[in-house]
Design a protein around this motif. Structure first.
Motif, PDB file in Angstrom:
ATOM      1  N   SER A  83      62.479  60.289  19.751  1.00 55.83           N
ATOM      2  CA  SER A  83      61.676  59.088  19.492  1.00 55.83           C
ATOM      3  C   SER A  83      61.955  58.000  20.528  1.00 55.83           C
ATOM      4  CB  SER A  83      61.920  58.564  18.075  1.00 55.83           C
ATOM      5  OG  SER A  83      63.247  58.117  17.923  1.00 55.83           O
ATOM      6  N   LEU A  84      63.186  57.920  21.007  1.00 55.02           N
ATOM      7  CA  LEU A  84      63.521  56.938  22.038  1.00 55.02           C
ATOM      8  C   LEU A  84      62.740  57.219  23.323  1.00 55.02           C
ATOM      9  CD1 LEU A  84      65.361  54.563  22.945  1.00 55.02           C
ATOM     10  CD2 LEU A  84      66.981  56.290  23.692  1.00 55.02           C
ATOM     11  N   PHE A  85      62.758  58.463  23.792  1.00 52.88           N
ATOM     12  CA  PHE A  85      62.066  58.787  25.040  1.00 52.88           C
ATOM     13  C   PHE A  85      60.550  58.705  24.892  1.00 52.88           C
ATOM     14  CE2 PHE A  85      66.131  61.093  26.039  1.00 52.88           C
ATOM     15  CZ  PHE A  85      66.506  60.214  27.035  1.00 52.88           C
ATOM     16  N   VAL A  86      60.017  59.213  23.793  1.00 52.23           N
ATOM     17  CA  VAL A  86      58.567  59.136  23.576  1.00 52.23           C
ATOM     18  C   VAL A  86      58.132  57.684  23.424  1.00 52.23           C
ATOM     19  CG1 VAL A  86      56.722  59.700  21.944  1.00 52.23           C
ATOM     20  CG2 VAL A  86      58.361  61.456  22.620  1.00 52.23           C
ATOM     21  N   GLY A  87      58.892  56.926  22.665  1.00 52.45           N
ATOM     22  CA  GLY A  87      58.559  55.508  22.476  1.00 52.45           C
ATOM     23  C   GLY A  87      58.612  54.718  23.766  1.00 52.45           C
ATOM     24  N   ARG A  88      59.610  54.954  24.571  1.00 54.82           N
ATOM     25  CA  ARG A  88      59.712  54.252  25.862  1.00 54.82           C
ATOM     26  C   ARG A  88      58.542  54.588  26.778  1.00 54.82           C
ATOM     27  NH1 ARG A  88      63.959  50.516  26.882  1.00 54.82           N
ATOM     28  NH2 ARG A  88      64.996  50.483  24.872  1.00 54.82           N
ATOM     29  N   ARG A  89      58.144  55.858  26.778  1.00 53.81           N
ATOM     30  CA  ARG A  89      56.986  56.254  27.608  1.00 53.81           C
ATOM     31  C   ARG A  89      55.721  55.557  27.139  1.00 53.81           C
ATOM     32  NH1 ARG A  89      57.428  61.478  30.801  1.00 53.81           N
ATOM     33  NH2 ARG A  89      55.249  61.033  31.271  1.00 53.81           N
ATOM     34  N   LEU A  90      55.529  55.523  25.826  1.00 50.22           N
ATOM     35  CA  LEU A  90      54.354  54.844  25.286  1.00 50.22           C
ATOM     36  C   LEU A  90      54.377  53.357  25.585  1.00 50.22           C
ATOM     37  CD1 LEU A  90      53.950  56.564  21.804  1.00 50.22           C
ATOM     38  CD2 LEU A  90      52.453  56.794  23.793  1.00 50.22           C
ATOM     39  N   MET A  91      55.540  52.743  25.444  1.00 47.97           N
ATOM     40  CA  MET A  91      55.662  51.311  25.701  1.00 47.97           C
ATOM     41  C   MET A  91      55.425  51.012  27.178  1.00 47.97           C
ATOM     42  SD  MET A  91      56.703  49.643  22.811  1.00 47.97           S
ATOM     43  CE  MET A  91      57.726  48.307  23.292  1.00 47.97           C
ATOM     44  N   ASN A  92      55.925  51.851  28.058  1.00 50.57           N
ATOM     45  CA  ASN A  92      55.724  51.623  29.492  1.00 50.57           C
ATOM     46  C   ASN A  92      54.270  51.818  29.880  1.00 50.57           C
ATOM     47  OD1 ASN A  92      58.342  50.937  30.058  1.00 50.57           O
ATOM     48  ND2 ASN A  92      58.949  53.017  30.599  1.00 50.57           N
ATOM     49  N   ARG A  93      53.608  52.769  29.253  1.00 48.53           N
ATOM     50  CA  ARG A  93      52.219  53.044  29.579  1.00 48.53           C
ATOM     51  C   ARG A  93      51.296  51.950  29.063  1.00 48.53           C
ATOM     52  NH1 ARG A  93      50.579  58.390  27.371  1.00 48.53           N
ATOM     53  NH2 ARG A  93      52.238  59.056  28.758  1.00 48.53           N
ATOM     54  N   THR A  94      51.502  51.503  27.838  1.00 48.04           N
ATOM     55  CA  THR A  94      50.591  50.530  27.227  1.00 48.04           C
ATOM     56  C   THR A  94      51.076  49.097  27.367  1.00 48.04           C
ATOM     57  OG1 THR A  94      51.676  50.756  25.075  1.00 48.04           O
ATOM     58  CG2 THR A  94      49.780  52.181  25.522  1.00 48.04           C
ATOM     59  N   GLY A  95      52.319  48.878  27.692  1.00 49.49           N
ATOM     60  CA  GLY A  95      52.865  47.531  27.731  1.00 49.49           C
ATOM     61  C   GLY A  95      52.829  46.866  29.084  1.00 49.49           C
ATOM     62  N   ARG A  96      52.052  47.348  30.003  1.00 55.04           N
ATOM     63  CA  ARG A  96      52.021  46.806  31.356  1.00 55.04           C
ATOM     64  C   ARG A  96      50.982  45.708  31.526  1.00 55.04           C
ATOM     65  NH1 ARG A  96      56.405  47.936  34.272  1.00 55.04           N
ATOM     66  NH2 ARG A  96      56.957  50.111  34.138  1.00 55.04           N
ATOM     67  N   THR A  97      50.729  44.937  30.507  1.00 55.73           N
ATOM     68  CA  THR A  97      49.761  43.856  30.650  1.00 55.73           C
ATOM     69  C   THR A  97      50.423  42.706  31.390  1.00 55.73           C
ATOM     70  OG1 THR A  97      50.379  42.970  28.504  1.00 55.73           O
ATOM     71  CG2 THR A  97      48.500  44.479  28.576  1.00 55.73           C
ATOM     72  N   GLU A  98      49.732  42.200  32.356  1.00 57.25           N
ATOM     73  CA  GLU A  98      50.237  41.088  33.136  1.00 57.25           C
ATOM     74  C   GLU A  98      50.024  39.792  32.368  1.00 57.25           C
ATOM     75  OE1 GLU A  98      51.401  40.812  36.431  1.00 57.25           O
ATOM     76  OE2 GLU A  98      51.692  42.965  36.482  1.00 57.25           O
ATOM     77  N   GLY A  99      50.974  38.928  32.430  1.00 54.25           N
ATOM     78  CA  GLY A  99      50.797  37.613  31.856  1.00 54.25           C
ATOM     79  C   GLY A  99      50.019  36.747  32.831  1.00 54.25           C
ATOM     80  N   ASP A 100      49.903  35.503  32.506  1.00 50.14           N
ATOM     81  CA  ASP A 100      49.200  34.568  33.377  1.00 50.14           C
ATOM     82  C   ASP A 100      50.128  34.209  34.536  1.00 50.14           C
ATOM     83  OD1 ASP A 100      47.734  32.624  34.580  1.00 50.14           O
ATOM     84  OD2 ASP A 100      47.578  31.328  32.834  1.00 50.14           O
ATOM     85  N   PRO A 101      49.812  34.656  35.765  1.00 48.77           N
ATOM     86  CA  PRO A 101      50.711  34.373  36.880  1.00 48.77           C
ATOM     87  C   PRO A 101      50.781  32.886  37.217  1.00 48.77           C
ATOM     88  CG  PRO A 101      48.698  35.390  37.682  1.00 48.77           C
ATOM     89  CD  PRO A 101      48.635  35.417  36.179  1.00 48.77           C
TER      90      PRO A 101
END
Length: 154
Positions: free
Chosen positions: A70-88
């Motif tokens: 779950s740690l490795f699968v969760g990290r992959r999912l978070m890295n894939r979907t969590g790459r939203t840029e904030g307001d630079p």
């Protein structure tokens, strides 16, 4: 038998649920997402232990394996979907105005003046222009906006 040992023995498979909920609660307090995956693994082991009679050795081994998976699968999912840029430009409010055109309420004299944008009055530098002139924000220099005549560049 101590109180803790008796409690662990009497709760049986529910121990895993308690551990999982404690780990999920710890996730709320501690930054990061590390305890989330361990909490999910503990709840999965507890659910399986309710259905199948598991020895504590098998349950512990299953918990370790599920935790890593779950740690490795969760990290992959978070890295894939969590790459939203904030307001630079979040901490550089003036940079949001670069390229936009505004109307001067007061004239620019001797290369400097003030420009009201939304609820803020900015110091501006640029060519001498009368009140009512349209100006384009070119860049920021420190806390000042550098403007040009928007009608001349059109």
């Amino acid at each position: 038998m101590s109180l803790v040992e008796r409690l662990i023995y009497e709760l049986g498979p529910w121990n895993w649920w308690v551990l999982g909920l404690l780990l999920l609660g710890l996730e709320v307090v501690v930054p990061g997402t590390i305890f989330l995956w361990f909490g999910i693994a503990a709840i999965l082991v507890g659910t399986l232990a309710l259905v199948v009679d598991l020895s504590w050795q098998v349950a512990l081994g299953l918990f370790l394996v599920l935790s890593l998976v779950s740690l490795f699968v969760g990290r992959r999912l978070m890295n894939r979907t969590g790459r939203t840029e904030g307001d630079p430009n979040l901490n550089r409010r003036g940079s949001r105005y670069i390229g936009r055109v505004f109307i001067l309420e007061r004239p620019l004299e001797q290369g400097s003046g003030h420009l009201s944008i939304d609820d803020t009055v900015w110091r501006v530098t640029g060519p001498d222009l009368p009140a009512g002139a349209r100006v384009r924000i070119e860049r920021i220099e420190g806390a000042q906006l550098v403007v040009s005549d928007a009608d001349a560049s059109a």
